[in-house]
Motif scaffolding. Structure first.
Motif, PDB file in Angstrom:
ATOM      1  N   ASP B 372      77.124  92.994  -3.116  1.00  0.00           N
ATOM      2  CA  ASP B 372      76.765  91.591  -3.293  1.00  0.00           C
ATOM      3  C   ASP B 372      75.470  91.293  -2.560  1.00  0.00           C
ATOM      4  OD1 ASP B 372      80.156  90.412  -3.278  1.00  0.00           O
ATOM      5  OD2 ASP B 372      78.732  90.554  -4.933  1.00  0.00           O
ATOM      6  N   LYS B 373      75.409  91.777  -1.338  1.00  0.00           N
ATOM      7  CA  LYS B 373      74.239  91.492  -0.544  1.00  0.00           C
ATOM      8  C   LYS B 373      74.075  92.559   0.525  1.00  0.00           C
ATOM      9  CE  LYS B 373      71.947  87.583   1.596  1.00  0.00           C
ATOM     10  NZ  LYS B 373      70.761  87.754   0.757  1.00  0.00           N
ATOM     11  N   ILE B 374      72.879  93.049   0.650  1.00  0.00           N
ATOM     12  CA  ILE B 374      72.577  93.999   1.721  1.00  0.00           C
ATOM     13  C   ILE B 374      71.492  93.354   2.577  1.00  0.00           C
ATOM     14  CG2 ILE B 374      71.780  96.303   2.291  1.00  0.00           C
ATOM     15  CD1 ILE B 374      74.340  96.394   0.757  1.00  0.00           C
ATOM     16  N   HIS B 375      71.773  93.258   3.852  1.00  0.00           N
ATOM     17  CA  HIS B 375      70.864  92.538   4.737  1.00  0.00           C
ATOM     18  C   HIS B 375      70.466  93.426   5.898  1.00  0.00           C
ATOM     19  CE1 HIS B 375      69.193  89.261   7.093  1.00  0.00           C
ATOM     20  NE2 HIS B 375      69.891  89.715   8.109  1.00  0.00           N
ATOM     21  N   ARG B 376      69.246  93.296   6.291  1.00  0.00           N
ATOM     22  CA  ARG B 376      68.771  94.081   7.432  1.00  0.00           C
ATOM     23  C   ARG B 376      67.961  93.203   8.353  1.00  0.00           C
ATOM     24  NH1 ARG B 376      64.169  95.988   9.206  1.00  0.00           N
ATOM     25  NH2 ARG B 376      63.094  95.068   7.404  1.00  0.00           N
ATOM     26  N   SER B 377      68.162  93.400   9.646  1.00  0.00           N
ATOM     27  CA  SER B 377      67.371  92.691  10.634  1.00  0.00           C
ATOM     28  C   SER B 377      67.017  93.695  11.711  1.00  0.00           C
ATOM     29  CB  SER B 377      68.193  91.536  11.214  1.00  0.00           C
ATOM     30  OG  SER B 377      67.404  90.723  12.004  1.00  0.00           O
ATOM     31  N   LYS B 378      65.764  94.041  11.803  1.00  0.00           N
ATOM     32  CA  LYS B 378      65.312  95.133  12.667  1.00  0.00           C
ATOM     33  C   LYS B 378      66.091  96.390  12.248  1.00  0.00           C
ATOM     34  CE  LYS B 378      62.811  92.923  15.974  1.00  0.00           C
ATOM     35  NZ  LYS B 378      63.231  92.209  17.153  1.00  0.00           N
ATOM     36  N   TRP B 381      72.012  96.467  10.172  1.00  0.00           N
ATOM     37  CA  TRP B 381      72.274  96.284   8.749  1.00  0.00           C
ATOM     38  C   TRP B 381      73.614  95.610   8.556  1.00  0.00           C
ATOM     39  CZ3 TRP B 381      69.438  98.525   4.484  1.00  0.00           C
ATOM     40  CH2 TRP B 381      68.267  99.204   4.865  1.00  0.00           C
ATOM     41  N   LYS B 382      73.656  94.749   7.549  1.00  0.00           N
ATOM     42  CA  LYS B 382      74.932  94.129   7.180  1.00  0.00           C
ATOM     43  C   LYS B 382      75.164  94.382   5.693  1.00  0.00           C
ATOM     44  CE  LYS B 382      74.969  90.305  10.473  1.00  0.00           C
ATOM     45  NZ  LYS B 382      75.318  91.196  11.553  1.00  0.00           N
ATOM     46  N   PHE B 383      76.402  94.768   5.395  1.00  0.00           N
ATOM     47  CA  PHE B 383      76.740  95.097   4.005  1.00  0.00           C
ATOM     48  C   PHE B 383      77.809  94.144   3.496  1.00  0.00           C
ATOM     49  CE2 PHE B 383      74.677  99.093   4.780  1.00  0.00           C
ATOM     50  CZ  PHE B 383      75.018  99.424   6.080  1.00  0.00           C
ATOM     51  N   HIS B 384      77.548  93.609   2.323  1.00  0.00           N
ATOM     52  CA  HIS B 384      78.564  92.811   1.641  1.00  0.00           C
ATOM     53  C   HIS B 384      78.846  93.492   0.313  1.00  0.00           C
ATOM     54  CE1 HIS B 384      78.427  89.224   4.313  1.00  0.00           C
ATOM     55  NE2 HIS B 384      77.276  89.763   4.605  1.00  0.00           N
ATOM     56  N   LEU B 385      80.013  94.105   0.252  1.00  0.00           N
ATOM     57  CA  LEU B 385      80.336  94.923  -0.918  1.00  0.00           C
ATOM     58  C   LEU B 385      81.557  94.358  -1.619  1.00  0.00           C
ATOM     59  CD1 LEU B 385      80.075  98.323   0.987  1.00  0.00           C
ATOM     60  CD2 LEU B 385      78.282  97.203  -0.314  1.00  0.00           C
TER      61      LEU B 385
END
Lengths: 122, 408
Positions: B372-378, B381-385
């Motif tokens: 659904d959403k893959i997010h990265r900050s520095k 990482w955050k994964f929304h699957l």
């Protein structure tokens, strides 16, 4: 057209192996086997979307990441998968994720080409 | 329905998918003029493979239980009848065979593997469910003509071994209890899968005193069945045994049997066996002693590994030779391109390939899903699957949503 993503799972692989056996003994044609797999794609996609209702959390360290053709591939290490009921730990896991938006660009283009060329997408 | 508090959704999900697929393709099958029987066979194959994979908990347990109960009843009823009325695979004159034969299913894995050759679910369940009784090997064998199947019977006393295999040329080895003469023939056969299965029938001259048991080795192309658990390909062993005489044969078989517990099944054994054969003869005297000591157990099988294993050295040597050859090839390639001939073997040490000691299972843990959403900050990482199927530590799991964090 549904993702063929789930063919490389226990369920999908066992189906493919079974179909291969039937092809070898010439009980079915490869074309028919293909149709079965396409049907499997639809069925598993629908089933996962509608019949599964649980949530999992996981935490680990990211080893590699790749984004290509709208497909994310990650390799994580020392991961803990946590569900309400239990916890599973693995040292290494590979995650392959296709785009969750229903009408994926790639799928649409493939369908268009199929219609143009009148060839079923393999 | 669910007996446990946490009902595993995976088996139900898989069952429903299988049913959906089968029902949907029924029309396709009919359009192509394919018989319904083939559709049922597809379903059976599919379910069997799922069962064998053990990736799903509690898959088909109810069906298995019902099948086993039915198969047991059938087995008990038809044991004696089937033995004498076997038509396909009659190894030796049945006169010699003792009427009392018990089948001990020691290794379910072998049976499961056997079922992979195409046995029906019922036959598989019957095989798995065989208690200490005579196994209706007839049933197992007759399932498919062109599929080789291994059925082995082993008496509680370890007296009788029977291996029946329905292959292109039926071969099997039957071991009479005592003083039985087994004729051995070496029949190389090609399996449907392309695997050669030399079948060796042993000729055992009547034992006179000495050995209480005669053992035979059954060789099957796909699996090696030892009286007991293991399946081994012992063409060489058979030959060696034949040359060495009965004593050695018995010893070898017994050792093999003993080694079942410790030895791994499948390919590794197969590789070792041919090599072990060479060491079997010299080790025969030792085996005799070991056998005598372990006679209380059914010492029918040859032990080619474990204590009596003499092939490890040979294996290692071969492996080392192969490795050296590969190194040479790589060196040659590099020599052609650069002057970095020596770096190739050095670089090969950089591989982080320490996975074997970490997991008991061979599986690569894989998650197949949609994001659904893959997010990265520095580097966080955050994964929304969503809608995923996971295979972790050999087991299957599913989820509708998964959220994860990882640091790169």
């Amino acid at each position: 057209m549904a993702y063929q993503l789930y063919r490389n799972t226990t369920l999908g692989n066992s189906l493919q192996e079974s179909l291969d056996e039937l092809i070898q003994t010439q009980q079915i044609t490869p074309q028919l086997a293909l149709q079965v797999l396409l049907q499997f794609d639809k069925a598993i996609n629908t089933a996962l979307a509608n019949r599964v209702r649980n949530r999992v959390n996981f935490k680990g360290s990211l080893n590699t990441y790749r984004f290509c053709d709208n497909v994310w591939t990650f390799v994580l290490n020392d991961v803990e998968f946590r569900e309400v009921t239990d916890l599973v730990k693995v040292d290494k896991v590979k995650i392959v994720a296709c785009d969750g938006k229903r009408a994926s660009y790639t799928c649409v283009m493939i369908l268009l080409f199929d219609q143009l060329l009148d060839t079923p997408h393999l | 329905m669910a007996s446990s508090a946490n009902s595993n959704p995976v088996p139900k999900l898989y069952r429903s998918v299988i049913e959906d697929v089968i029902n949907e393709v029924r029309e396709l099958f009919l359009d192509e003029g394919v018989d319904e029987q083939v559709l049922m066979e597809l379903k059976t194959l599919w379910e069997n493979k799922l069962m064998q994979s053990k990736a799903v908990e509690g898959f088909h347990t109810e069906e298995q239980a019902a099948l086993q109960a039915a198969a047991q009843q059938q087995a008990q009823q038809s044991q004696q009848v089937t033995q004498q009325t076997q038509s396909q695979q009659v190894l030796l004159p049945q006169q010699q065979q003792a009427p009392q034969q018990q089948v001990i299913v020691q290794d379910p894995k072998i049976l499961q593997h056997m079922s992979a050759t195409g046995m029906s679910a019922a036959a598989t369940a019957a095989t798995l469910a065989l208690p200490t009784g005579v196994s209706p090997y007839q049933q197992l064998i007759t399932s498919q003509g062109n599929v080789s199947q291994n059925v082995y019977l082993k008496t509680a006393d370890g007296q009788i071994l029977q291996v029946v295999r329905a292959a292109n040329g039926a071969q099997y080895i039957i071991q009479p209890q005592q003083q039985m003469v087994l004729q051995q023939q070496v029949l190389p056969q090609m399996q449907p899968g392309g695997v050669q299965a030399p079948v060796i029938q042993q000729v055992l001259t009547p034992l006179q005193g000495g050995l209480p048991q005669q053992t035979g080795v059954i060789i099957q192309p796909q699996q090696i069945v030892l009286t007991g658990n293991k399946v081994q390909q012992n063409t060489q062993v058979m030959q060696m045994a034949g040359q060495a005489g009965q004593m050695q044969q018995v010893q070898q078989v017994q050792q093999v049997q003993q080694a079942q517990g410790g030895a791994a099944q499948g390919a590794p054994q197969q590789q070792q066996q041919p090599q072990a054969q060479g060491g079997a003869a010299p080790g025969a005297p030792q085996q005799q002693q070991a056998q005598q000591m372990t006679q209380p157990q059914p010492p029918m099988m040859l032990q080619v590994d474990g204590a009596g294993d003499t092939s490890s050295d040979e294996d290692e040597e071969e492996e080392e030779e192969e490795y050296d050859e590969d190194e040479d090839e790589d060196k040659d390639k590099d020599g052609g391109e650069d002057g970095q001939v020596e770096e190739e073997p050095l670089n090969s040490e950089d591989d982080v390939s320490d996975e074997e000691d970490q997991e008991l299972f061979d599986t690569e843990n894989v998650v197949v899903c949609q994001y659904d959403k893959i997010h990265r900050s520095k580097n966080k990482w955050k994964f929304h699957l969503k809608d995923g199927i996971m295979n972790l530590n050999g087991r299957d799991y599913v989820f509708s949503k998964a959220v994860g964090d990882a640091e790169w």
